[in-house]
Design an enzyme around this catalytic site. Structure first.
Site, PDB file in Angstrom:
ATOM      1  N   ARG A  57      16.396  -6.444  15.029  1.00 12.40           N
ATOM      2  CA  ARG A  57      17.743  -6.704  15.569  1.00 12.40           C
ATOM      3  C   ARG A  57      17.919  -6.146  16.983  1.00 12.40           C
ATOM      4  O   ARG A  57      18.794  -6.557  17.709  1.00 12.40           O
ATOM      5  CB  ARG A  57      18.789  -6.128  14.627  1.00 12.40           C
ATOM      6  N   LYS A 165       6.189  -1.749  -1.631  1.00 13.28           N
ATOM      7  CA  LYS A 165       6.924  -1.100  -2.709  1.00 13.28           C
ATOM      8  C   LYS A 165       8.170  -0.412  -2.150  1.00 13.28           C
ATOM      9  O   LYS A 165       8.136  -0.031  -0.975  1.00 13.28           O
ATOM     10  CB  LYS A 165       6.033  -0.092  -3.435  1.00 13.28           C
ATOM     11  N   HIS A 195      -0.799   0.607  -1.529  1.00 11.29           N
ATOM     12  CA  HIS A 195      -1.922   0.971  -0.659  1.00 11.29           C
ATOM     13  C   HIS A 195      -2.944   1.864  -1.369  1.00 11.29           C
ATOM     14  O   HIS A 195      -4.078   1.977  -0.946  1.00 11.29           O
ATOM     15  CB  HIS A 195      -1.434   1.618   0.645  1.00 11.29           C
ATOM     16  N   LYS A 199      -7.759   2.359  -1.603  1.00 10.16           N
ATOM     17  CA  LYS A 199      -8.545   3.562  -1.342  1.00 10.16           C
ATOM     18  C   LYS A 199      -9.952   3.408  -1.907  1.00 10.16           C
ATOM     19  O   LYS A 199     -10.134   3.012  -3.050  1.00 10.16           O
ATOM     20  CB  LYS A 199      -7.872   4.782  -1.975  1.00 10.16           C
ATOM     21  N   GLU A 233       1.554  16.876  -4.074  1.00 13.67           N
ATOM     22  CA  GLU A 233       1.793  16.816  -2.632  1.00 13.67           C
ATOM     23  C   GLU A 233       2.286  18.165  -2.135  1.00 13.67           C
ATOM     24  O   GLU A 233       3.168  18.763  -2.741  1.00 13.67           O
ATOM     25  CB  GLU A 233       2.847  15.741  -2.331  1.00 13.67           C
ATOM     26  N   ASP A 252       8.877   6.496  -6.885  1.00 11.61           N
ATOM     27  CA  ASP A 252       8.139   6.580  -5.621  1.00 11.61           C
ATOM     28  C   ASP A 252       6.636   6.426  -5.835  1.00 11.61           C
ATOM     29  O   ASP A 252       5.973   5.682  -5.111  1.00 11.61           O
ATOM     30  CB  ASP A 252       8.445   7.920  -4.934  1.00 11.61           C
ATOM     31  N   HIS A 257       1.414   3.778  -7.767  1.00 14.66           N
ATOM     32  CA  HIS A 257       0.105   4.428  -7.573  1.00 14.66           C
ATOM     33  C   HIS A 257      -0.490   4.982  -8.865  1.00 14.66           C
ATOM     34  O   HIS A 257      -1.652   4.765  -9.182  1.00 14.66           O
ATOM     35  CB  HIS A 257       0.217   5.612  -6.594  1.00 14.66           C
ATOM     36  N   LYS A 347       6.116  17.187  -5.742  1.00 16.75           N
ATOM     37  CA  LYS A 347       6.210  17.494  -4.308  1.00 16.75           C
ATOM     38  C   LYS A 347       6.346  18.998  -4.141  1.00 16.75           C
ATOM     39  O   LYS A 347       6.697  19.708  -5.066  1.00 16.75           O
ATOM     40  CB  LYS A 347       7.429  16.788  -3.708  1.00 16.75           C
TER      41      LYS A 347
END
Lengths: 483, 483
Positions: A57, A165, A195, A199, A233, A252, A257, A347
């Site tokens: 935009r 996703k 993704h 891997k 993570e 998430d 995954h 996380k």
């Protein structure tokens, strides 16, 4: 005598192609998509005639847009040289427009047609939606209305759509998105990016399993005790609070995954290495996942949130969003009957690592140690095969050796293999490069099928719907474990 | 969580003991026995009251003998300190005598008695025959006549005999030696040294097999394709021509070390870790070895001699002695039916290494590669588990990983473990230290039983008797392979 590895055949797309990026000024396009396209360009893996058309935009002059893209290209110092970037930019152009403006889509259509006219050919079109998922429906509908989802010539030019996703928000929204996609595109035109599937360490699970009968012989409930898939993570939401907070850990990484990792570990050998056969076997596993009933949620699922999450930018101050989950489930087929699969993501953990641990059963009357110590210690005598997905991709096996000296005491040691020891490892493409090239050449192996997406949501949705029944465990940043 | 290895319990002999060495001035006593005894002394693993009595035909003064022994003790510079050697030598004395002289045995008996009188106790006696095997019979008979094979007091002092390979020259001489031993000693008094059994890497085969169900589940003819036991030596006869030439490779290492390795790889799990149970299972395998009939010798056995062997000192100029052999055999029990075991030994090879390779079957319909290439190459796709016995003790597994990049090509790689990574590996005793200590404490696990010796000879004798039917392959020094 060593096997001389076959030279991998790299399929190259040659038909003229236009790659349209919706939301080209966004984070994903800048961090992943454009560098991947540039890299493929430098390696001469894009068609001789190709164009990238950005659609967004914001308003730019041609020069401003070039400068914007150029500035994003050298984030990693020295990754590309300026000459290559300059030539690459000659293929990139921009079309300003609001995503809900019919006029803008008409202008985009004209632009694509003028490129085709210039080439004197009906080109392939790839549309990548680098936009928030809530915009998918509007864009897809407008694309259809503008006629852009149809090829200008069925014989020579195809149309494909690449989406990211999350594919929906639960089974209901996923179904409605899929219904829309299915109305506009055939399955072979739809490329859903997970993704993780790209891997090398994940793809290697298949090669490892089906090319090593030593291990595949043991790949069933007779020999395997449990499987633990971990995605830890170190970072928290790291500035992505406004994206993460409405979603949470399970949507998430769990729905996509982690379930894909589970599918690769548990799937049967595919009939062939064709995308359809591999996707079919992955799907079989996802469909066989035992649904977790509301009354089982307390025993089979745990959720947590790291201390300090509520003060992150973009996070609602009273948010119950989980930054940690652990699910225990089963695969309802004869091969895996009785083997628990654990999925665990957190996380703000003490380190970042993704691993799949395969625990082997302690043989009855096998272990010499078993006979010497009590049952509790014997459990620690399990052999564990670990697929390390990232970082430091590799495979290791925990096993037991004799402690040197008198007697037959044993101690745990490790058989190790590091994937970086493979000579050609350094030339591996990054996930996005690989996926974009596969989208160009039409290989859907590393993309999730409609069926897989639906099966994942079928499994995850009942958990999501009952998540609030669970206590939210608050854990410290830097945790090693939560439950 | 890691297992805390149990502290190995080191049994220590405490009853006063006299260690008698027949042939104390010889090579074996000097290179192996005395340094091992000194090392045990320094580590305080010998009884507080102990004496070493050397017996040999040469004449020395007390000082000359001390000096002789001392001079042999520091072959490895800095291995021992002079102070320790000096104190150790206070325990060593010498008795001159010819091995066939009755008077000499009487003097020896008197000497031992005087030591006992001095200690005021009937001590344990260990006799070690460090002499050529053709002297065994005479010495054993004379020992018996002198009454030395009997304990002075059944309740407190025992008598044990340590002998070295070769235990006989074929099944017939082995039986006659055994008959003699059996008349003079009970089985639990006889310690036959096969120093290979004392190697940590060999003992670790048992721990590896029976404490790792991951692998033991595969340990049968359903999963194992073949077993290859290799003992390659870089040196030729290396000055030992006069010892080696009458014996040859098959008797030197085949009948003992290599068959013991085979027994450890193939044996069933013992009922317990007691010496008797382990020896029983080793014996079961040796007894189940398929005998090679005269008409099978050409297809199942090969022999060779390295070029230049005939000019080695001590070798007969027209010698047909084999310095290389390769035997293919089977174990006649349900577990190993159809699995060939290869035994291969060669001198003057390109490198010294002892390894056991376990080849796993290529699964039908398993290997992805199988489907892509022809059957011939598929055979190279075997998983191989290797026990490296020496040097660089360890375990490795040949397996296949995906070649990075497009497609599913695979290449062979290795999962590795080095035994030297075990922290306490550096304190491992050498073979002789371990064996002498076990003889002191009466642990026969690492010694070959009468039954094992006989079963080995039963297998080897028919091959020996037909060896001259085989062409003698002359191979170059530094060979990598012969057949």
């Amino acid at each position: 005598m060593e096997i001389k590895p076959n030279q991998p055949i790299v399929p190259i797309a040659i038909h003229p192609t236009i790659f349209v990026i919706f939301g080209i000024t966004g984070d994903l396009a800048n961090r992943k998509l454009l560098p991947a396209l540039l890299s493929l360009y430098v390696k001469k893996l894009l068609p001789p005639r190709f164009a990238i058309v950005g659609f967004s935009r914001r308003s730019f002059s041609r020069e401003e847009f070039r400068e914007l893209v150029r500035s994003k290209m050298n984030i990693q110092r020295g990754q590309f040289n300026e000459e290559d970037i300059k030539h690459f930019l000659d293929h990139v152009s921009y079309e300003q427009g609001f995503f809900n403006s019919a006029v803008a889509y008409s202008r985009l259509a004209e632009k694509l047609k003028s490129i085709d006219d210039n080439w004197g050919q009906c080109s392939n079109k790839l549309f990548h939606l680098s936009v928030p998922p809530n915009l998918y429906e509007g864009i897809l509908n407008d694309l259809a209305k503008s006629g852009l989802t149809l090829s200008c010539d069925d014989r020579s030019g195809w149309t494909r759509i690449l989406i990211e996703k999350p594919f929906g928000n639960d089974i209901h929204t996923a179904k409605s998105l899929d219904k829309l996609l299915g109305r506009l595109f055939k399955e072979e035109q739809i490329f859903r990016i997970d993704h993780y599937l790209a891997k090398e360490a994940l793809q290697n699970i298949l090669a490892f399993r089906f090319d090593n009968p030593l291990f595949e012989s043991l790949w069933n409930n007779k020999h395997i005790d449990k499987v633990h898939i971990k995605l830890y993570e170190k970072i928290g939401v790291d500035g992505r609070g406004s994206f993460y907070d409405p979603i949470g850990a399970l949507k998430d990484v769990g729905q996509n995954h982690m379930l894909q990792m589970l599918a690769l570990v548990a799937m049967n050998q595919p009939k062939s290495l064709k995308a359809n056969d591999i996707r079919k076997e992955r799907l079989m596993i996802l469909k066989s996942l035992k649904k977790i009933a509301p009354k089982q949620i307390l025993t089979n699922v745990a959720r947590g949130q790291y201390s300090g999450y509520l003060t992150e930018a973009g996070v609602a101050p009273t948010s119950n969003t989980e930054t940690y989950f652990r699910i225990k489930t089963y695969i309802e087929n004869p091969k895996w009957k009785g083997v628990p699969f654990y999925l665990e993501n957190g996380k703000a953990f003490d380190e970042s690592k993704t691993e799949i641990d395969i625990y082997f059963k302690v043989g009855k009357g096998h272990s010499l140690m078993n006979k010497k110590v009590n049952g509790e210690i014997a459990l620690e005598g399990q052999n564990i095969l670990t697929f390390r997905i990232q970082p430091d991709e590799g495979i290791k096996i925990k096993f037991f050796v004799k402690t040197p000296g008198q007697g037959f005491d044993i101690e745990p040691k490790t058989l190790k293999f590091k994937y970086s020891d493979v000579s050609s490892f350094s030339v591996v493409k990054n996930d996005y490069e690989r996926l974009i090239q596969d989208a160009f050449t039409g290989d859907q192996t590393l993309f999730a099928s409609t069926g897989e997406i639906m099966a994942s949501w079928e499994f995850v949705t009942p958990i999501l719907e009952n998540l609030n029944k669970l206590p939210l465990i608050i854990y410290e940043k830097g945790a090693k474990e939560v439950v």
